[in-house]
Design a protein around this motif. Structure first.
Motif, PDB file in Angstrom:
ATOM      1  N   THR A  18       0.854  -1.184   0.000  1.00 28.32           N
ATOM      2  CA  THR A  18       0.000   0.000   0.000  1.00 28.32           C
ATOM      3  C   THR A  18       0.896   1.242   0.000  1.00 28.32           C
ATOM      4  N   ASP A  19       0.283   2.431  -0.129  1.00 25.62           N
ATOM      5  CA  ASP A  19       1.082   3.663  -0.078  1.00 25.62           C
ATOM      6  C   ASP A  19       1.801   3.796   1.256  1.00 25.62           C
ATOM      7  N   GLU A  20       1.158   3.334   2.333  1.00 23.20           N
ATOM      8  CA  GLU A  20       1.794   3.403   3.642  1.00 23.20           C
ATOM      9  C   GLU A  20       3.018   2.487   3.695  1.00 23.20           C
ATOM     10  N   ASP A  21       2.931   1.323   3.056  1.00 20.08           N
ATOM     11  CA  ASP A  21       4.079   0.428   2.989  1.00 20.08           C
ATOM     12  C   ASP A  21       5.221   1.075   2.202  1.00 20.08           C
ATOM     13  N   ARG A  27      10.205   5.774   2.086  1.00 16.14           N
ATOM     14  CA  ARG A  27      10.014   7.152   2.555  1.00 16.14           C
ATOM     15  C   ARG A  27       9.202   8.016   1.598  1.00 16.14           C
ATOM     16  N   MET A  28       8.519   7.410   0.673  1.00 10.49           N
ATOM     17  CA  MET A  28       7.669   8.174  -0.244  1.00 10.49           C
ATOM     18  C   MET A  28       6.595   7.268  -0.830  1.00 10.49           C
ATOM     19  N   SER A  29       5.526   7.890  -1.295  1.00 10.16           N
ATOM     20  CA  SER A  29       4.428   7.141  -1.909  1.00 10.16           C
ATOM     21  C   SER A  29       4.858   6.608  -3.272  1.00 10.16           C
ATOM     22  N   ARG A  30       4.060   5.715  -3.825  1.00 14.64           N
ATOM     23  CA  ARG A  30       4.371   5.162  -5.150  1.00 14.64           C
ATOM     24  C   ARG A  30       4.372   6.276  -6.196  1.00 14.64           C
ATOM     25  N   ARG A  31       3.483   7.246  -6.055  1.00 16.28           N
ATOM     26  CA  ARG A  31       3.412   8.347  -7.031  1.00 16.28           C
ATOM     27  C   ARG A  31       4.709   9.146  -7.046  1.00 16.28           C
ATOM     28  N   GLU A  42      18.011   8.504 -16.734  1.00 18.61           N
ATOM     29  CA  GLU A  42      19.242   8.478 -17.518  1.00 18.61           C
ATOM     30  C   GLU A  42      20.422   7.984 -16.683  1.00 18.61           C
ATOM     31  N   VAL A  43      20.412   8.337 -15.407  1.00 17.27           N
ATOM     32  CA  VAL A  43      21.513   7.954 -14.516  1.00 17.27           C
ATOM     33  C   VAL A  43      21.485   6.469 -14.187  1.00 17.27           C
ATOM     34  N   MET A  44      20.272   5.940 -13.995  1.00 20.41           N
ATOM     35  CA  MET A  44      20.123   4.592 -13.455  1.00 20.41           C
ATOM     36  C   MET A  44      19.647   3.552 -14.464  1.00 20.41           C
ATOM     37  N   LYS A  45      19.600   3.900 -15.734  1.00 19.51           N
ATOM     38  CA  LYS A  45      19.061   2.937 -16.694  1.00 19.51           C
ATOM     39  C   LYS A  45      19.918   1.669 -16.734  1.00 19.51           C
ATOM     40  N   PRO A  46      19.280   0.490 -16.901  1.00 22.83           N
ATOM     41  CA  PRO A  46      20.009  -0.784 -16.891  1.00 22.83           C
ATOM     42  C   PRO A  46      21.005  -0.871 -18.049  1.00 22.83           C
ATOM     43  N   GLU A  47      22.066  -1.657 -17.851  1.00 19.61           N
ATOM     44  CA  GLU A  47      23.038  -1.889 -18.909  1.00 19.61           C
ATOM     45  C   GLU A  47      22.421  -2.728 -20.021  1.00 19.61           C
ATOM     46  N   ASP A  48      22.910  -2.519 -21.216  1.00 19.68           N
ATOM     47  CA  ASP A  48      22.387  -3.285 -22.360  1.00 19.68           C
ATOM     48  C   ASP A  48      22.870  -4.735 -22.333  1.00 19.68           C
ATOM     49  N   MET A  49      24.109  -4.932 -21.900  1.00 17.37           N
ATOM     50  CA  MET A  49      24.685  -6.272 -21.931  1.00 17.37           C
ATOM     51  C   MET A  49      25.040  -6.717 -20.510  1.00 17.37           C
ATOM     52  N   THR A  50      24.356  -7.741 -20.021  1.00 17.23           N
ATOM     53  CA  THR A  50      24.662  -8.312 -18.716  1.00 17.23           C
ATOM     54  C   THR A  50      24.521  -9.829 -18.798  1.00 17.23           C
ATOM     55  N   PHE A  51      25.204 -10.540 -17.855  1.00 19.93           N
ATOM     56  CA  PHE A  51      25.088 -12.002 -17.820  1.00 19.93           C
ATOM     57  C   PHE A  51      23.717 -12.410 -17.307  1.00 19.93           C
ATOM     58  N   ARG A  52      23.193 -11.661 -16.341  1.00 22.79           N
ATOM     59  CA  ARG A  52      21.862 -11.919 -15.808  1.00 22.79           C
ATOM     60  C   ARG A  52      20.864 -10.988 -16.477  1.00 22.79           C
ATOM     61  N   ALA A  53      19.590 -11.246 -16.244  1.00 26.36           N
ATOM     62  CA  ALA A  53      18.563 -10.304 -16.694  1.00 26.36           C
ATOM     63  C   ALA A  53      18.790  -8.980 -15.985  1.00 26.36           C
ATOM     64  N   PRO A  54      18.789  -7.861 -16.697  1.00 27.02           N
ATOM     65  CA  PRO A  54      19.087  -6.569 -16.065  1.00 27.02           C
ATOM     66  C   PRO A  54      18.063  -6.212 -14.988  1.00 27.02           C
ATOM     67  N   ILE A  55      18.549  -5.583 -13.947  1.00 24.61           N
ATOM     68  CA  ILE A  55      17.653  -5.128 -12.886  1.00 24.61           C
ATOM     69  C   ILE A  55      16.862  -3.931 -13.403  1.00 24.61           C
ATOM     70  N   PRO A  56      15.532  -3.987 -13.358  1.00 28.52           N
ATOM     71  CA  PRO A  56      14.743  -2.879 -13.900  1.00 28.52           C
ATOM     72  C   PRO A  56      14.968  -1.580 -13.123  1.00 28.52           C
ATOM     73  N   LEU A  57      14.762  -0.467 -13.797  1.00 31.18           N
ATOM     74  CA  LEU A  57      14.993   0.848 -13.205  1.00 31.18           C
ATOM     75  C   LEU A  57      14.284   1.039 -11.863  1.00 31.18           C
ATOM     76  N   PRO A  58      12.968   0.753 -11.740  1.00 27.36           N
ATOM     77  CA  PRO A  58      12.313   0.973 -10.441  1.00 27.36           C
ATOM     78  C   PRO A  58      12.947   0.177  -9.308  1.00 27.36           C
TER      79      PRO A  58
END
Length: 358
Positions: A18-21, A27-31, A42-58
């Motif tokens: 929930t938003d409270e979670d 420390r912030m709502s989902r919004r 731009e700073v945190m976008k996943p790498e194009d080439m990785t051995f594992r599935a890239p960790i998504p931005l969120p």
């Protein structure tokens, strides 16, 4: 290749929170979180080439916020999100360096002339003193100091720290930061070596004539700072202080609580600022500045502050008490004296004289 369990993020956070979670853990709502992801894309976008599935931005952003909000060990954060310890460290460093190098300039900045007028108006409505556009103060942040130069980091309470100097507006938002000197530095020296001091001539002016004196916008500081035409502080208490001067001190002290509240809210949200973290001392200023930027984002988005966080911060504060104020011995600036006298007369002529409670 080791299999890692990411069910906490994929199932619990994304499907059940929930938003409270969200506020409790990040420390912030989902919004607001989604807005932050947009700012950091731009700073945190996943790498194009990785051995594992890239960790998504969120998920990348969530790992960083979880670390900053809890100050948990990298091992704990890694196990929670199903990633490696090295990944946690890499993402935190990437996020904070990226925030400071590009994003922060849009979040923490000097107010425009129009914004300064609005800030001064709100300060005056609350505290009766005209022309205030910010309150300045310093606070000590625990750090893991280097072996070489350790004593430079030890403050007068006996624990190693960086001095964070900040200016806040009436809404508890930071608009100037400096965090590069170790804990042994005097607040006045921190000011003199800050960008704020070097660029004081660029502060919005917005001049007003009060009791025959032209007064530009100014900051409020405590006795640790020098008196200047752009930085007001209280009259030095003495047997010779007048009732009008004493009353001015009380009004000023009341207004200065703004920066104290801002620091309390900052540290309550980001527990990493209350503990000696495992960051390298050269990286700590990046982390501290990032927490201040995230604080501004939360204040802008009207994110609530859980009283439990404040209570927890008070416990940590008792373990690392802040050093007391060391008065600045520099002579008072003549223009600053004229402005302060005019303000003291203005307050005594228009509002009740006040006396200290103690």
């Amino acid at each position: 290749m080791k299999i890692r369990d990411r069910s906490f993020w994929d199932r619990v956070v994304l499907q059940e929170y929930t938003d409270e979670d969200w506020r409790c853990n990040f420390r912030m709502s989902r919004r607001t979180f989604d807005k932050l992801c947009g700012l950091m894309s731009e700073v945190m976008k996943p790498e194009d080439m990785t051995f594992r599935a890239p960790i998504p931005l969120p998920m990348r952003v969530a790992i960083v916020l979880y670390k900053l909000a809890s100050c948990a060990e990298n091992r704990v954060v890694a196990n929670t999100f199903g990633v490696s310890k090295s990944t946690v460290k890499r993402l935190v460093y990437l996020f904070c360096r990226g925030m400071v190098s590009s994003v922060i300039e849009n979040i923490i900045r000097m107010p425009t002339a129009e914004e300064a007028i609005a800030i001064a108006r709100r300060f005056q409505q609350k505290f009766h003193i005209p022309q205030i556009i910010g309150c300045i103060d310093g606070t000590h942040i625990p750090v893991l100091p280097p072996t070489d130069g350790y004593r430079d980091f030890v403050n007068r309470k006996g624990w190693p720290s960086y001095v964070l100097q900040a200016v806040v507006d009436d809404k508890y938002r930071f608009w100037s930061l400096s965090c590069k000197l170790p804990g042994s530095a005097h607040d006045a020296n921190v000011l003199r070596q800050s960008q704020l001091f070097r660029q004081a001539h660029l502060l919005p002016k917005g001049p007003r004539e009060i009791n025959g004196v032209t007064i530009n916008h100014f900051l409020l500081g405590d006795p640790a700072y020098p008196l200047m035409d752009w930085l007001m502080k209280e009259y030095t208490p003495s047997p010779h202080i007048t009732p009008e001067q004493e009353s001015f001190n009380v009004y000023l002290s009341s207004a200065r609580t703004t920066v104290e509240i801002a620091f309390e809210r900052l540290k309550a949200r980001w527990t990493v600022l209350m503990k000696r973290s495992d960051f390298h001392f050269t990286f700590s200023p990046y982390m501290i500045a990032t927490c201040c930027a995230l604080h501004n984002l939360c204040e802008d988005e009207k994110e609530s502050l859980n009283p439990t966080w404040t209570a927890e911060a008070s416990v940590f504060e008792s373990a690392t008490p802040q050093p007391g104020v060391r008065a600045c011995n520099a002579p008072d600036d003549a223009a600053g004296q004229r402005i302060r006298d005019a303000l003291a007369y203005y307050l005594s002529a228009n509002f009740p004289l006040r006396t200290p409670l103690v």
